[in-house]
Structure formats: C-alpha cells, structure tokens
Design a protein around this motif. Structure first.
Motif, mmCIF file in Angstrom:
data_model
loop_
_atom_site.group_PDB
_atom_site.id
_atom_site.type_symbol
_atom_site.label_atom_id
_atom_site.label_comp_id
_atom_site.label_asym_id
_atom_site.label_seq_id
_atom_site.Cartn_x
_atom_site.Cartn_y
_atom_site.Cartn_z
ATOM 1 N N LYS A 22 0.848 -1.190 0.000
ATOM 2 C CA LYS A 22 0.000 0.000 0.000
ATOM 3 C C LYS A 22 0.881 1.237 0.000
ATOM 4 N N VAL A 23 0.529 2.203 -0.844
ATOM 5 C CA VAL A 23 1.321 3.430 -0.938
ATOM 6 C C VAL A 23 0.431 4.664 -0.864
ATOM 7 N N LYS A 24 1.058 5.765 -0.517
ATOM 8 C CA LYS A 24 0.411 7.078 -0.562
ATOM 9 C C LYS A 24 1.180 7.859 -1.621
ATOM 10 N N ALA A 25 0.464 8.302 -2.664
ATOM 11 C CA ALA A 25 1.126 8.958 -3.784
ATOM 12 C C ALA A 25 0.310 10.141 -4.286
ATOM 13 N N LYS A 26 1.016 11.145 -4.836
ATOM 14 C CA LYS A 26 0.342 12.286 -5.454
ATOM 15 C C LYS A 26 -0.339 11.851 -6.751
ATOM 16 N N GLY A 27 0.369 11.049 -7.523
ATOM 17 C CA GLY A 27 -0.179 10.555 -8.785
ATOM 18 C C GLY A 27 -1.081 9.362 -8.548
ATOM 19 N N ALA A 28 -2.140 9.276 -9.328
ATOM 20 C CA ALA A 28 -3.092 8.181 -9.153
ATOM 21 C C ALA A 28 -2.538 6.848 -9.646
ATOM 22 N N LYS A 29 -1.693 6.904 -10.658
ATOM 23 C CA LYS A 29 -1.148 5.676 -11.243
ATOM 24 C C LYS A 29 0.210 5.368 -10.629
ATOM 25 N N VAL A 30 0.350 4.156 -10.111
ATOM 26 C CA VAL A 30 1.587 3.743 -9.448
ATOM 27 C C VAL A 30 2.098 2.462 -10.108
ATOM 28 N N ALA A 31 3.399 2.405 -10.350
ATOM 29 C CA ALA A 31 4.036 1.218 -10.924
ATOM 30 C C ALA A 31 4.939 0.583 -9.878
ATOM 31 N N TYR A 32 4.890 -0.738 -9.818
ATOM 32 C CA TYR A 32 5.675 -1.505 -8.845
ATOM 33 C C TYR A 32 6.685 -2.360 -9.587
ATOM 34 N N GLN A 33 7.882 -2.476 -9.013
ATOM 35 C CA GLN A 33 8.907 -3.331 -9.605
ATOM 36 C C GLN A 33 9.671 -4.046 -8.505
ATOM 37 N N LEU A 34 9.903 -5.328 -8.708
ATOM 38 C CA LEU A 34 10.712 -6.120 -7.781
ATOM 39 C C LEU A 34 12.153 -6.030 -8.263
ATOM 40 N N ASP A 35 12.987 -5.310 -7.528
ATOM 41 C CA ASP A 35 14.393 -5.128 -7.913
ATOM 42 C C ASP A 35 15.264 -6.278 -7.441
ATOM 43 N N SER A 36 14.918 -6.839 -6.281
ATOM 44 C CA SER A 36 15.705 -7.942 -5.741
ATOM 45 C C SER A 36 14.840 -8.737 -4.765
ATOM 46 N N GLY A 37 14.983 -10.049 -4.827
ATOM 47 C CA GLY A 37 14.228 -10.924 -3.935
ATOM 48 C C GLY A 37 14.568 -12.366 -4.216
ATOM 49 N N PRO A 38 14.031 -13.274 -3.421
ATOM 50 C CA PRO A 38 14.316 -14.691 -3.638
ATOM 51 C C PRO A 38 13.718 -15.193 -4.951
ATOM 52 N N LYS A 39 14.280 -16.242 -5.463
ATOM 53 C CA LYS A 39 13.827 -16.850 -6.715
ATOM 54 C C LYS A 39 12.341 -17.204 -6.615
ATOM 55 N N GLY A 40 11.577 -16.816 -7.645
ATOM 56 C CA GLY A 40 10.157 -17.137 -7.700
ATOM 57 C C GLY A 40 9.249 -16.050 -7.146
ATOM 58 N N MET A 41 9.805 -15.030 -6.493
ATOM 59 C CA MET A 41 8.991 -13.940 -5.959
ATOM 60 C C MET A 41 8.604 -13.012 -7.106
ATOM 61 N N THR A 42 7.347 -12.550 -7.098
ATOM 62 C CA THR A 42 6.859 -11.643 -8.131
ATOM 63 C C THR A 42 6.012 -10.538 -7.508
ATOM 64 N N ILE A 43 5.823 -9.459 -8.259
ATOM 65 C CA ILE A 43 4.883 -8.414 -7.864
ATOM 66 C C ILE A 43 4.055 -8.063 -9.092
ATOM 67 N N ASP A 44 2.741 -7.951 -8.900
ATOM 68 C CA ASP A 44 1.871 -7.658 -10.036
ATOM 69 C C ASP A 44 1.611 -6.162 -10.166
ATOM 70 N N ALA A 45 0.863 -5.780 -11.189
ATOM 71 C CA ALA A 45 0.592 -4.362 -11.477
ATOM 72 C C ALA A 45 -0.196 -3.683 -10.362
ATOM 73 N N ALA A 46 -0.943 -4.457 -9.581
ATOM 74 C CA ALA A 46 -1.720 -3.901 -8.470
ATOM 75 C C ALA A 46 -0.889 -3.761 -7.195
ATOM 76 N N GLY A 47 0.364 -4.220 -7.234
ATOM 77 C CA GLY A 47 1.234 -4.103 -6.070
ATOM 78 C C GLY A 47 1.128 -5.249 -5.086
ATOM 79 N N VAL A 48 0.685 -6.417 -5.553
ATOM 80 C CA VAL A 48 0.599 -7.584 -4.677
ATOM 81 C C VAL A 48 1.840 -8.448 -4.904
#
Length: 85
Positions: A22-48
């Motif tokens: 969950k984020v608090k942002a000025k812009g309504a559209k937010v993009a999420y990216q997994l930069d580093s994590g264990p193998k098999g971990m993912t993040i979707d466009a909704a931030g899950v």
C-alpha cells in the motif's frame, strides 16, 4: 510518495506469501517493480507481492521493491523476510 503498509517479517516454508503493498502517492497511477528478492517472488501491477515459499527455503531473504508514480516520484521499499520451518 511513500509505502504505508508493513511487510511480513516471517513466513512458513512450503506456504504462499502474499503481501499487498500500500502506498500514498500524489499521482493516481503507481508502478511496482521487484528489484531484488528470492527466486520465484513476483509483484503484479496492483502491487501484490507473491512468493511460493519452497519447503527447503530457510533463513532470511532480502527484498527490494521500487515504487514509482505518474509524477515521476520514486521510493524504495526494502525489508527482510525470514523463512521458518
């Protein structure tokens, strides 16, 4: 722009970790990216964030997420999740 949710600190081996970021942002559209994590971990466009934790996983795993809104602001969300048996 900042993350308002608290990440899980531990997860049981052989289960599924699901963490809605969950984020608090000025812009309504937010993009999420997994930069580093264990193998098999993912993040979707909704931030899950999802990870099918292997039954053989053990110890602490570092995670780095970057969150960017449509105004160009960017924030990093870093945490460690410990796998327990």
């Amino acid at each position: 722009l900042f993350v308002t949710s608290q990440p899980p600190r531990e997860v049981k081996a052989g289960t599924t970790l699901t963490y809605p970021v969950k984020v608090k942002a000025k812009g309504a559209k937010v993009a999420y990216q997994l930069d580093s994590g264990p193998k098999g971990m993912t993040i979707d466009a909704a931030g899950v964030l999802t990870w099918e934790v292997p039954a053989t996983a053990a110890g602490s795993h570092d995670v780095i997420l970057s969150v960017k809104d449509e105004t160009g602001q960017e924030a990093f969300h870093t945490f460690a999740v410990r796998v327990v048996k």
